[in-house]
Design a protein around this motif. Structure first.
Motif, short mmCIF file in Angstrom:
data_model
loop_
_atom_site.label_atom_id
_atom_site.label_comp_id
_atom_site.label_asym_id
_atom_site.label_seq_id
_atom_site.Cartn_x
_atom_site.Cartn_y
_atom_site.Cartn_z
N GLU A 95 -29.48 20.59 -18.21
CA GLU A 95 -28.77 21.34 -18.26
C GLU A 95 -27.70 20.78 -17.95
O GLU A 95 -26.72 20.22 -18.57
N ILE A 96 -26.61 20.82 -16.46
CA ILE A 96 -26.27 19.38 -15.71
C ILE A 96 -26.31 18.41 -16.01
O ILE A 96 -25.31 17.81 -16.45
N ALA A 97 -27.33 17.76 -16.48
CA ALA A 97 -27.08 16.30 -16.92
C ALA A 97 -26.72 15.79 -18.11
O ALA A 97 -26.47 15.13 -18.40
N GLU A 98 -27.01 17.32 -19.28
CA GLU A 98 -26.15 17.08 -20.67
C GLU A 98 -24.96 16.75 -20.38
O GLU A 98 -23.63 16.49 -21.74
N LYS A 99 -24.14 17.77 -19.29
CA LYS A 99 -22.77 18.15 -19.58
C LYS A 99 -22.57 17.85 -18.73
O LYS A 99 -21.17 17.06 -19.49
N PHE A 100 -22.81 17.28 -17.90
CA PHE A 100 -22.15 15.91 -17.49
C PHE A 100 -22.31 14.28 -16.83
O PHE A 100 -21.79 13.71 -16.79
N ASP A 101 -23.59 14.08 -18.34
CA ASP A 101 -23.56 12.36 -18.77
C ASP A 101 -24.47 12.04 -17.56
O ASP A 101 -24.47 10.90 -17.09
N TYR A 102 -25.45 12.58 -16.89
CA TYR A 102 -26.23 12.35 -15.68
C TYR A 102 -27.42 11.75 -16.76
O TYR A 102 -28.22 12.43 -17.66
N LYS A 103 -28.19 10.55 -16.21
CA LYS A 103 -29.10 9.41 -17.31
C LYS A 103 -30.39 9.71 -16.50
O LYS A 103 -31.35 9.32 -17.51
N ILE A 104 -30.23 9.90 -15.67
CA ILE A 104 -31.96 9.68 -14.48
C ILE A 104 -31.83 11.12 -13.80
O ILE A 104 -30.62 10.97 -13.45
N ILE A 105 -32.69 11.24 -13.42
CA ILE A 105 -33.44 12.76 -12.76
C ILE A 105 -34.98 12.21 -12.15
O ILE A 105 -35.79 11.51 -11.99
N ARG A 106 -34.90 12.16 -10.76
CA ARG A 106 -35.76 12.09 -10.29
C ARG A 106 -36.05 12.79 -8.58
O ARG A 106 -35.40 12.81 -8.14
N PHE A 107 -37.62 12.55 -7.87
CA PHE A 107 -37.60 13.16 -7.01
C PHE A 107 -38.07 12.06 -5.83
O PHE A 107 -38.20 10.82 -6.78
N GLU A 108 -37.27 12.14 -4.18
CA GLU A 108 -37.11 11.21 -3.69
C GLU A 108 -38.19 11.62 -2.98
O GLU A 108 -38.97 12.46 -1.84
N ALA A 109 -39.79 10.56 -2.07
CA ALA A 109 -40.94 10.80 -1.51
C ALA A 109 -41.05 12.28 -1.72
O ALA A 109 -41.52 12.67 -0.76
N PRO A 110 -41.58 12.26 -2.61
CA PRO A 110 -43.00 12.83 -3.07
C PRO A 110 -44.15 13.24 -2.84
O PRO A 110 -44.70 12.02 -2.64
#
Length: 166
Positions: free
Chosen positions: A109-124
């Motif tokens: 929802e945040i990504a759509e509203k504010f145009d974030y391109k990528i979601i990732r986990f760091e050191a999973p």
């Protein structure tokens, strides 16, 4: 500053929405009353990236914790705005209950509203990697916003179908 350059920055309205969304997730899904915090960021400034952290409970089995970075990062600027989940921990009672999926839905929802391109986990860890694999993340635990939205809808549809068919 051009309109394209402005999309790379995080303004006051976006910061407030981020904090509200993370607080709402933490309160409604995890039952925690703690409020999220910015680290080294100010509400009144526009910035390229910010960090939001929230933690409930003590350093034991009752703790829930999120540490997420939002924005454009100098080392990865060509990829545009990203959401990086640097630390995530749900206590034992909250694991395997759909909270990870709920968090990703909130982040979408945040990504759509504010145009974030990528979601990732760091050191999973290995559990996080398995979770990411089920949802179509790459081997580096990264996924585009559009792919994640599609994969989450597909995952949730299959889960609900299993409930009624089997």
């Amino acid at each position: 500053m051009t309109a394209i350059e402005q999309k790379k920055w995080i303004g006051i309205d976006e910061k407030l929405f981020l904090m509200y969304s993370i607080d709402k997730f933490f309160h409604k899904k995890l039952g925690a009353v703690q409020k999220s915090k910015f680290f080294g960021n100010y509400h009144e400034l526009i910035e390229k990236n910010i960090v939001i952290s929230i933690k409930s409970g003590r350093y034991d089995k009752n703790m829930n914790e999120l540490y997420i970075r939002f924005g454009t990062f100098d080392y990865d600027e060509k990829k545009g705005k990203q959401i990086i989940i640097a630390r995530i921990f749900f206590n034992e009672k909250k694991q395997k209950r759909g909270n990870g999926v709920s968090l990703l839905l909130t982040l979408c929802e945040i990504a759509e509203k504010f145009d974030y391109k990528i979601i990732r986990f760091e050191a999973p860890n290995k559990n996080c990697r398995a979770f990411c694999k089920r949802l179509g993340f790459s081997d580096s635990c990264s996924i585009s916003r559009t792919d994640l939205i599609f994969n989450l809808h597909d995952y949730l549809f299959k889960k609900s179908a299993e409930k009624y068919l089997f």
